[in-house]
Design an enzyme around this catalytic site. Sequence first.
Site, PDB file in Angstrom:
ATOM      1  N   LYS A 146     -15.871  26.493 -45.430  1.00 60.02           N
ATOM      2  CA  LYS A 146     -16.516  25.980 -44.223  1.00 60.02           C
ATOM      3  C   LYS A 146     -16.578  27.086 -43.180  1.00 60.02           C
ATOM      4  O   LYS A 146     -15.656  27.904 -43.087  1.00 60.02           O
ATOM      5  CB  LYS A 146     -15.704  24.779 -43.709  1.00 60.02           C
ATOM      6  CG  LYS A 146     -16.325  24.036 -42.536  1.00 60.02           C
ATOM      7  CD  LYS A 146     -15.488  22.806 -42.208  1.00 60.02           C
ATOM      8  CE  LYS A 146     -16.050  22.013 -41.049  1.00 60.02           C
ATOM      9  NZ  LYS A 146     -15.242  20.790 -40.762  1.00 60.02           N
ATOM     10  N   SER A 190     -17.837  16.504 -40.470  1.00 60.96           N
ATOM     11  CA  SER A 190     -18.496  17.756 -40.157  1.00 60.96           C
ATOM     12  C   SER A 190     -18.555  18.756 -41.327  1.00 60.96           C
ATOM     13  O   SER A 190     -19.354  19.684 -41.271  1.00 60.96           O
ATOM     14  CB  SER A 190     -17.775  18.402 -38.989  1.00 60.96           C
ATOM     15  OG  SER A 190     -16.475  18.799 -39.351  1.00 60.96           O
ATOM     16  N   SER A 210     -13.569  14.600 -41.270  1.00 58.11           N
ATOM     17  CA  SER A 210     -14.596  15.594 -41.595  1.00 58.11           C
ATOM     18  C   SER A 210     -14.594  16.111 -43.025  1.00 58.11           C
ATOM     19  O   SER A 210     -15.522  16.798 -43.425  1.00 58.11           O
ATOM     20  CB  SER A 210     -14.497  16.779 -40.635  1.00 58.11           C
ATOM     21  OG  SER A 210     -15.072  16.436 -39.397  1.00 58.11           O
TER      22      SER A 210
END
Lengths: 474, 97
Positions: free
Chosen positions: A78, A153, A177
């Site tokens: 990420k 996210s 997330s």
Amino acid sequence: MSEAFLSDFSEYQQALSDGKTNCVIQVKTALKLIEQNHELNAFLETFENSALQKAEEIDARRHSGTIGKLGGMIIGIKDNICYRNHKISASSRILEGFTSLYSATAVEKLIEEDAIIIGRLNCDEFAMGSSNENSAFGNVSNPHDGKRVSGGSSGGSAAAVAAGLCHAALGSDTGGSIRQPASFTGTFGLKPTYGRISRWGLIAYGSSLDQIGPISNTVRESSLLFDVMSGQDEHDTTSVPDDLVYKTEKELSDKPKIALLKEAMEVPGLRADVKTYFTKLIEDLRKSGAEVETVSFPYLDFVVPTYYIISNAEASSNLSRYDGIHYGYRSENGTDIESTITLSRSEGFGKEVKRRIMMGTFVLSAGYSDAYYVKAQKVRRLIKESTERILKKFDFILTPTTPHSAFKKGEILDPITMYLEDIYTVHANLAGIPAVSVPLAEDHAGLPFGVQLMAGPFQEKSLLKYSDFLMNRF
Amino acid sequence: MKIDDKMIEEISSLAKLKFEGAEREAIKEDMQKILNFMDKLNELDTDDVRPLEYVHEIYQKLRVDEVHQTISKEEALRNAPQKDSDYIKVPKVLKKK
């Protein structure tokens, strides 16, 4: 030599040991595949040079030396996890041109065990969002339906894994997330116990809630990654010592006790088909010997507001470091230091990030902090203690991960409606306990959704073992 | 609690953010909505509850207060938007009289 990308990790390992392929070929095919799937917008950048270099090094060692535990696993990270000498942006304009000066402890441990980091993955700006629509670099498409969101996210991480572009990915989970995008993409995701994986090198959002964790297609890859990444780290004083973990760990029983939360089934947005599949799962679990009982958790309606007060307060403090002076984006329109800072932040941050900084600043400001921030910390204790009481009697708490499958891009515009998407997931972050999302079923349109299991602190081992059982039950 | 223009002015000045025109109206409306949502917590009596500040109260450790050099000057300058060979450049601080 196999020229197709073997996205199934077990198959990949077999082919490597049979000499049917090697890491360099696989990295090259993965890079091609990522390029072919660029419309998903999952990857912000691929790390071709360093990935190929690592692949070559592992290939060279295959016959002469030892290979690390991860044996050439190809991983995306990420875009809020630092990797030395590589770009990182937290999907924000304010980190324009920023290059990491050091690697996150989690990344360092992965590389040490021969993972290959193939690139950085799109996410909501500073990990703030539930749909990946808050990225400064465009939203991520759901591999199951391009018109729908990937979840957020860690949307890029989940989409990349679901599309078979890498063997696993790292995400971060502050309020869901990892688990929510896992649910929306039909992948497995783990948010570990707070303090189990070092946060050093993770761009901070809500420091008392943030955890790095894996997303993968089967439980096995996530288990491997968790084993490698977890452990105490001198750079993160909230990371807990391993002996404390070993002392607390329990063996998974043959007849695990599972709690259902009465209030979770009464959530207004819970879709009928999700409820039906969930009920069917409970029947299956009972048949398999599990003891399933419904208990009351009277704080469910309070978890989301509590979460947003605490996370926004912590975010407003953490994001004060982005000043346009030391690094990242600097506005050209400032005339002095003060206006340069204000304009850099105003031009560099996106809408949702600014909203959260403003709310966080408000709940911490003189005259209001007792009524909001301290109040939320008190409610957090009530939530945590109530959860601990349940987990004293039960091995797991079972809820849906999300009230429905992936929604359409642009469908949810109201911030509160979006915040309520996290209704089932923020609970584990507030209580600091581990939780997973396991794929449950697909709806009539073929869109997946998951089920969430939460366990007591440091019970990842039994949580992963039971998740594996759940995933293979049919 | 009512979010008005004065409040937006104060909070945005603390947060070092600027909202003008339609953006200001939007943030005012959003903050009001979010605040009303947060007010939900007032339904709970928490008079005798201690605030939870540390997630794992069984384990807390303070870092030893020692000075370490973690990055070099060159590294510190690497990401600066404006710099010379030794310093990060900032807009003029002292104004001409």
